[in-house]
Design an enzyme around this catalytic site. Sequence first.
Site, PDB file in Angstrom:
ATOM      1  CE  LYS A 119      -3.840  -2.180   2.163  1.00 55.08           C
ATOM      2  NZ  LYS A 119      -5.001  -2.195   2.969  1.00 55.08           N
ATOM      3  CE  LYS A 161      -5.377   1.940   4.606  1.00 53.69           C
ATOM      4  NZ  LYS A 161      -5.954   2.733   3.485  1.00 53.69           N
ATOM      5  CG  HIS A 211     -14.472   0.719  -1.177  1.00 57.88           C
ATOM      6  ND1 HIS A 211     -13.332   0.313  -0.521  1.00 57.88           N
ATOM      7  CD2 HIS A 211     -14.452   0.100  -2.379  1.00 57.88           C
ATOM      8  CE1 HIS A 211     -12.652  -0.503  -1.311  1.00 57.88           C
ATOM      9  NE2 HIS A 211     -13.318  -0.661  -2.442  1.00 57.88           N
ATOM     10  CD  GLU A 278      -9.969  -2.062  -2.901  1.00 56.38           C
ATOM     11  OE1 GLU A 278     -10.590  -3.123  -2.996  1.00 56.38           O
ATOM     12  OE2 GLU A 278      -9.471  -1.669  -1.821  1.00 56.38           O
ATOM     13  NE  ARG A 295      -6.673  -9.897  -3.892  1.00 55.18           N
ATOM     14  CZ  ARG A 295      -7.853  -9.463  -3.504  1.00 55.18           C
ATOM     15  NH1 ARG A 295      -8.951  -9.836  -4.149  1.00 55.18           N
ATOM     16  NH2 ARG A 295      -7.979  -8.612  -2.508  1.00 55.18           N
TER      17      ARG A 295
END
Length: 459
Positions: A119, A161, A211, A278, A295
């Site tokens: 990330k 995170k 999201h 995302e 993926r």
Amino acid sequence: MKKFNKVLIANRGEIAIRIIRACQELGIQTVAIYAQEDKMSLFRSKADEAYLITGTTGPVEAYLNMDKIISLAKKKEVDAIHPGYGFLSENPEFARRCEEEGIAFIGPTHTMMEQMGDKIQSKIVAKSVNVPTIPGVEKPITSDREAAEFAKVAGYPIMLKAAAGGGGRGMRIVRDEKDLLKEYHSAMSEATKAFGDGTIFVEKYLEEPKHIEVQILGDAYGNVVHLFERDCSIQRRHQKIIEFTPSLSISEEQRQAICADALKLAKAVNYRNAGTIEFLVDKKGDHYFIEMNPRIQVEHTVTELVTGIDLVQSQIMIAEGYPLDSDEINIKSQEGVRSRGYAIQCRVTTEDPKNHFMPDTGRLDVYRTASGAGIRLDTGNGFTGGEITPYYDSLLMKSTSYSRTFEDTRRKALRALKEMQIEGVQTNKDFLINVLEHDMFKSGNCDTKFIDDHPELFN
Ligand code: ADP
């Protein structure tokens, strides 16, 4: 271009069956692998050949043991390995080893995975091509003080995170400096336990975002298209439970801007195969890249229904070397990718929503599913007599409905859930029904805090 004769599926459950079906439709032989604990699982019998992975230390290790999987693949002379999602699907080392052994890995190259799998790394790539990211520190932090320094400038709340994060784990919201040390340690230990990597970074926490993610397909020749967005804002503990497309909470301009940024990012790394980019969209309507998943995803079904494109077959043909605009893949241009109607996926899990979504196990005494026009079901062990074990993910079935309007699709999804009869193991079916019947859901405008903010959904 080389057509595959045989593909090994390094996965289990519903996604293994999904991949087996795609292979069968393409005339490809399938090889399944399974752990002892999956001896009675359905996916095993759906494949042309299935082999027990022995000598591993537990039910999950069978699907993670690169040596055993690769040596079996060679022995059985498979052309390619499909990793599905989870397990080895995001492991660059596995992709590299497949490449070295001359086995096609149905996914991106290992270098792309290294670039985008983490990330922190992927945020750096996004920034370099001017794709907006959430304000944060794009390097690992080594103490809670570094997060405090960031919060001094950016203000609370902040989000800690895990760089390697997935499934909503290794993530902590911090609203006050006094909680920082405790949350820092708990994020780190959760990440270490879940991913074997305790690397933590920090970014601003966005209040009540949506999201929105974009499906991407790229071939080996630098051609990339997007297949529009999915709204995955209905989440519990940062994990998705209902996903739909198109999103109702963004304008057409926003949709175009988000899809364009997704393409920009995919092109920046010359992305190959299926991937998802995302974003979070804040209350002002600004979007920010959060991560890329290299993926196939659980929620790919909704995109398949509105575009008519089989994503798993496309993945396989891309790995065979076909360009997107070949007659086989048949995606001649971006303009040729159309989204028609609406699709909603509900994840039916063997969990008890009234008891903190605690997984339940046991035998499915009754399992009667819905069917009829516009309903697609994907399941791993959904059948009467099916055994739900404690060893794996609690996803029992994905029920995806498709119709012309959001409201028609919502009603179809509801009808399908109500039609299902599942006994013997606790499921979240009634909870999903409550969500679908909620006025906020009807408006299609829920944010990621919707479930936390509406305790009545648990009644
Ligand atoms: P994972 O890889 O574990 O799925 P993601 O980075 O994709 O983690 O984030 C999962 C969810 O966590 C998001 O959909 C969102 O609900 C929440 N989230 C992540 N980052 C932030 C943030 N900075 N602010 C608010 N919510 C966030």
